[in-house]
Structure formats: C-alpha cells, structure tokens
Design a protein around this motif. Structure first.
Motif, PDB file in Angstrom:
ATOM      1  N   PRO A 168       0.851  -1.198   0.000  1.00 20.43           N
ATOM      2  CA  PRO A 168       0.000   0.000   0.000  1.00 20.43           C
ATOM      3  C   PRO A 168       0.881   1.241   0.000  1.00 20.43           C
ATOM      4  O   PRO A 168       1.813   1.350   0.801  1.00 20.43           O
ATOM      5  CB  PRO A 168      -0.791  -0.118   1.306  1.00 20.43           C
ATOM      6  N   ALA A 169       0.601   2.170  -0.892  1.00 15.89           N
ATOM      7  CA  ALA A 169       1.509   3.298  -1.066  1.00 15.89           C
ATOM      8  C   ALA A 169       0.745   4.554  -1.468  1.00 15.89           C
ATOM      9  O   ALA A 169      -0.417   4.499  -1.884  1.00 15.89           O
ATOM     10  CB  ALA A 169       2.562   2.975  -2.119  1.00 15.89           C
ATOM     11  N   VAL A 170       1.419   5.675  -1.351  1.00 17.41           N
ATOM     12  CA  VAL A 170       0.938   6.961  -1.853  1.00 17.41           C
ATOM     13  C   VAL A 170       2.033   7.556  -2.716  1.00 17.41           C
ATOM     14  O   VAL A 170       3.208   7.582  -2.315  1.00 17.41           O
ATOM     15  CB  VAL A 170       0.583   7.929  -0.704  1.00 17.41           C
ATOM     16  N   LEU A 171       1.655   8.025  -3.908  1.00 12.24           N
ATOM     17  CA  LEU A 171       2.572   8.724  -4.804  1.00 12.24           C
ATOM     18  C   LEU A 171       2.236  10.211  -4.774  1.00 12.24           C
ATOM     19  O   LEU A 171       1.062  10.588  -4.784  1.00 12.24           O
ATOM     20  CB  LEU A 171       2.432   8.219  -6.235  1.00 12.24           C
ATOM     21  N   ILE A 172       3.270  11.040  -4.743  1.00  7.44           N
ATOM     22  CA  ILE A 172       3.091  12.493  -4.746  1.00  7.44           C
ATOM     23  C   ILE A 172       4.012  13.103  -5.792  1.00  7.44           C
ATOM     24  O   ILE A 172       5.198  12.760  -5.869  1.00  7.44           O
ATOM     25  CB  ILE A 172       3.450  13.119  -3.380  1.00  7.44           C
ATOM     26  N   ASN A 173       3.460  14.004  -6.599  1.00  5.24           N
ATOM     27  CA  ASN A 173       4.293  14.823  -7.469  1.00  5.24           C
ATOM     28  C   ASN A 173       3.905  16.283  -7.259  1.00  5.24           C
ATOM     29  O   ASN A 173       2.731  16.635  -7.409  1.00  5.24           O
ATOM     30  CB  ASN A 173       4.120  14.430  -8.932  1.00  5.24           C
ATOM     31  N   PRO A 174       4.858  17.136  -6.909  1.00  8.65           N
ATOM     32  CA  PRO A 174       4.527  18.540  -6.598  1.00  8.65           C
ATOM     33  C   PRO A 174       4.305  19.422  -7.815  1.00  8.65           C
ATOM     34  O   PRO A 174       4.174  20.640  -7.678  1.00  8.65           O
ATOM     35  CB  PRO A 174       5.736  19.000  -5.787  1.00  8.65           C
ATOM     36  N   GLY A 175       4.272  18.815  -9.006  1.00  8.09           N
ATOM     37  CA  GLY A 175       3.951  19.588 -10.202  1.00  8.09           C
ATOM     38  C   GLY A 175       5.116  20.296 -10.835  1.00  8.09           C
ATOM     39  O   GLY A 175       4.927  21.221 -11.628  1.00  8.09           O
ATOM     40  N   VAL A 176       6.333  19.861 -10.526  1.00  8.10           N
ATOM     41  CA  VAL A 176       7.540  20.467 -11.107  1.00  8.10           C
ATOM     42  C   VAL A 176       8.215  19.432 -12.000  1.00  8.10           C
ATOM     43  O   VAL A 176       8.731  18.430 -11.483  1.00  8.10           O
ATOM     44  CB  VAL A 176       8.519  20.929 -10.016  1.00  8.10           C
ATOM     45  N   PRO A 177       8.237  19.618 -13.318  1.00 10.83           N
ATOM     46  CA  PRO A 177       8.946  18.661 -14.181  1.00 10.83           C
ATOM     47  C   PRO A 177      10.440  18.658 -13.871  1.00 10.83           C
ATOM     48  O   PRO A 177      11.031  19.712 -13.644  1.00 10.83           O
ATOM     49  CB  PRO A 177       8.678  19.186 -15.599  1.00 10.83           C
ATOM     50  N   VAL A 178      11.032  17.475 -13.869  1.00 12.86           N
ATOM     51  CA  VAL A 178      12.456  17.352 -13.561  1.00 12.86           C
ATOM     52  C   VAL A 178      13.134  16.530 -14.670  1.00 12.86           C
ATOM     53  O   VAL A 178      13.100  15.291 -14.624  1.00 12.86           O
ATOM     54  CB  VAL A 178      12.693  16.677 -12.191  1.00 12.86           C
ATOM     55  N   PRO A 179      13.734  17.160 -15.663  1.00 15.18           N
ATOM     56  CA  PRO A 179      14.507  16.407 -16.647  1.00 15.18           C
ATOM     57  C   PRO A 179      15.641  15.648 -15.963  1.00 15.18           C
ATOM     58  O   PRO A 179      16.238  16.125 -14.990  1.00 15.18           O
ATOM     59  CB  PRO A 179      15.050  17.494 -17.586  1.00 15.18           C
ATOM     60  N   THR A 180      15.938  14.478 -16.490  1.00 16.17           N
ATOM     61  CA  THR A 180      16.937  13.613 -15.855  1.00 16.17           C
ATOM     62  C   THR A 180      18.346  14.204 -15.909  1.00 16.17           C
ATOM     63  O   THR A 180      19.111  14.091 -14.952  1.00 16.17           O
ATOM     64  CB  THR A 180      16.918  12.232 -16.529  1.00 16.17           C
ATOM     65  N   ALA A 181      18.700  14.830 -17.025  1.00 18.60           N
ATOM     66  CA  ALA A 181      20.084  15.270 -17.233  1.00 18.60           C
ATOM     67  C   ALA A 181      20.599  16.203 -16.136  1.00 18.60           C
ATOM     68  O   ALA A 181      21.719  16.001 -15.631  1.00 18.60           O
ATOM     69  CB  ALA A 181      20.229  15.917 -18.606  1.00 18.60           C
ATOM     70  N   PRO A 182      19.855  17.230 -15.703  1.00 16.61           N
ATOM     71  CA  PRO A 182      20.396  18.104 -14.647  1.00 16.61           C
ATOM     72  C   PRO A 182      20.649  17.375 -13.328  1.00 16.61           C
ATOM     73  O   PRO A 182      21.571  17.738 -12.592  1.00 16.61           O
ATOM     74  CB  PRO A 182      19.299  19.168 -14.475  1.00 16.61           C
ATOM     75  N   VAL A 183      19.848  16.349 -13.039  1.00 16.71           N
ATOM     76  CA  VAL A 183      20.049  15.601 -11.795  1.00 16.71           C
ATOM     77  C   VAL A 183      21.336  14.800 -11.868  1.00 16.71           C
ATOM     78  O   VAL A 183      22.131  14.776 -10.917  1.00 16.71           O
ATOM     79  CB  VAL A 183      18.835  14.693 -11.509  1.00 16.71           C
ATOM     80  N   PHE A 184      21.571  14.139 -13.002  1.00 14.45           N
ATOM     81  CA  PHE A 184      22.829  13.397 -13.152  1.00 14.45           C
ATOM     82  C   PHE A 184      24.027  14.343 -13.157  1.00 14.45           C
ATOM     83  O   PHE A 184      25.094  14.006 -12.635  1.00 14.45           O
ATOM     84  CB  PHE A 184      22.804  12.545 -14.422  1.00 14.45           C
ATOM     85  N   ARG A 185      23.854  15.529 -13.722  1.00 13.97           N
ATOM     86  CA  ARG A 185      24.959  16.504 -13.669  1.00 13.97           C
ATOM     87  C   ARG A 185      25.240  16.912 -12.234  1.00 13.97           C
ATOM     88  O   ARG A 185      26.407  17.061 -11.825  1.00 13.97           O
ATOM     89  CB  ARG A 185      24.626  17.734 -14.517  1.00 13.97           C
TER      90      ARG A 185
END
Length: 291
Positions: A168-185
């Motif tokens: 049993p789980a809850v998923l939350i997204n705060p409405g901010v798109p996050v492209p993968t590349a900046p996170v890996f950088r």
C-alpha cells in the motif's frame, strides 16, 4: 479489426543505486528494484495502414509534440526491425505526470510495443521487440512486462519477475517537471568514476511486505540528494509523507520529482493521501498499490 488496448503503469524505483559511469559510453551504471503502481496511462491501437498518435487526458498538455512521443519512436524502431510490420493509429490517455521519475513515457512506449507485438503475433522476448525497446529509451525494457524486478546496467539488464506482496503506497508529485540530465549533472560523476556505497541487498523472489521493507530500508536512491539541489520542493514532499501515520518508508522515485511512501495498510495510505491533498491541493496525489 477491433482496437487493442493496454495500460501503461507508473514505474517506481523502490531503490536506485548508482554504481558509477562507464568508461566506454559514459552511461551511468545503475542497480534498481523496480515495482509498478496501479495508476497508469491508457493506450489504444486501431490497426490501420499508417502510423499516428493522438494524446488526450489531464497531462496531455505537457507530453510534448506527438511526432516525437516515445510511443511513435518505439513503433518506428520496431518497424525498422520487422519488415511489413502492421501498424495503426494510437490513442494515448495521459494521466501520469511528465518528467516525473516514474517512467511515464517509457511505460507508454513499452505499451505500444506490447500492442504491436500482439497485432503482429510477436512474443515480448522476440529479438526485434527487445532491440526496439532498448533503442527507444533506457527504461523501456523493464516496462515491457510491468512486474517487479531488478534492473541493472544502463537499463539493459533485466532480472526475472519477482512475486512481491502488494505494498500500500501513496505517490506524490509537486507539479515540477524534472529532466533527468540536470540531476545526473548534479551527481557529478566523471566518466570512469565509481560511486562508493553499500551493495544493493539481495531481493528474494517471493517476499512478504515486512521482509521486503526490512531488506530495502537500508538501501537508497542515489539521485535523491542531487535532485534536492535542483528541485528543493522534493524534500518538502518527502517530509510531508514521513509525517503521516503508518508511513514505513518514504523515498524519491527515479530522478524525481515524484516521491512515494509505503504504508502499514491500505487504510493508512488512503488517510495519508487525504491529508496531503488537504495540505497541498495543487499536487498530484495518488493512493495505490506497488507490485
């Protein structure tokens, strides 16, 4: 011929260890326990002479141009490998947030390959289907048969399906798109560099919820810390989940910004979802099961 339909469920990284960056191609090497949620996009294929895509639904506006959609890319990749492949018109009902760390586009692409495989009498382990999945996106192979399993390498190494107890789980997204590349950088790994950290736990093929949570609790998502520097509201979402009664584990999925929490039971998950919606009415909040 009647249209074919399937679901494209959200992919959740229960764990995500970054082992390093390959010297040959520069790809990040991952080790991740992946599960799938009950919430999903919907995809329909009407067989026909030409390939096309229409997108509708609550998150259709952020899905990007249809000509570059991963559904179309996957279909073209399969057509390149199967002469005379029967195609048709796809209709995508988009409910999952985009650039959210839950593999929405990859799951859509995998759904397209499932429908085309069904239409053309191909098995999902057919070499052309597998090659088309790998050519489309790193997460498409694990989404081809959406069941919990380990994913390794740059997404090309897919373990056998695991029979995990539904969580049993809850998923939350705060409405901010996050492209993968900046996170890996922000992670900052150089080509050929490895990332220190404890090894990923071994996951039993059949795991009860208590045993599974005990195994993955000490694990981590190595992209969580760099993602927080890119999108700090991810931390706010995690804190909100951790404050809910019955929360047993809260973590970011993929490269964010979606976060999830596993709860003691379905009732606790539903109560937590109501509380989060009341606190942040503009966020995407979904109670579900992960399996």
């Amino acid at each position: 011929m009647a249209p074919l339909t399937t679901r494209a469920p959200a992919k959740i990284n229960l764990t995500l260890h970054v082992l390093g960056r390959r010297a040959g191609d520069g790809y990040h090497v991952l080790e991740s326990l992946v599960a799938f949620a009950g919430t999903a996009d919907a995809l329909t294929l009407q067989p026909g002479a030409s390939l096309s895509l229409t997108v509708s639904g609550p998150t259709a506006g952020t899905a990007g141009p249809t000509g570059d959609n991963l559904v179309i890319r996957a279909a073209r990749n399969l057509a390149d490998r199967v002469p005379g492949l029967r195609l048709g018109s796809f209709e995508l009902g988009k409910r999952l947030p985009v650039a959210a760390g839950i593999g929405g586009g990859s799951s859509d692409a995998a759904a397209a390959l499932r429908l085309l495989a069904e239409l053309n009498g191909l098995s999902l382990d057919h070499p052309a289907v597998v090659a088309a999945a790998r050519a489309t996106s790193a997460d498409v192979p694990v989404c081809l048969e959406p069941r919990a399993r380990m994913m390794r390498g740059a997404g090309e190494e897919i373990g056998p399906a695991l029979l995990l107890a539904p969580l049993p789980a809850v998923l939350i997204n705060p409405g901010v798109p996050v492209p993968t590349a900046p996170v890996f950088r922000a992670l900052g790994l150089q080509v050929g560099e490895t990332l220190p950290g404890a090894a990923h736990p071994e996951i039993a093929p059949r795991a009860r919820a208590d045993d599974l949570l005990a195994q993955i609790g000490p694990a981590r998502n190595d992209l969580e810390a760099p993602a927080l520097t890119v999108v700090p509201v991810i931390g706010t979402a995690l804190d909100l989940l951790r404050d809910q009664a019955g929360c047993r584990l809260a973590r970011m999925s993929g490269s964010g910004a979606t976060v999830f929490a596993v709860f003691a039971d379905r009732r606790a998950a539903l109560r937590a979802a109501r509380n989060v919606r009341a606190a942040e009415p503009g966020w995407w909040v979904v109670p579900t099961f992960l399996r």
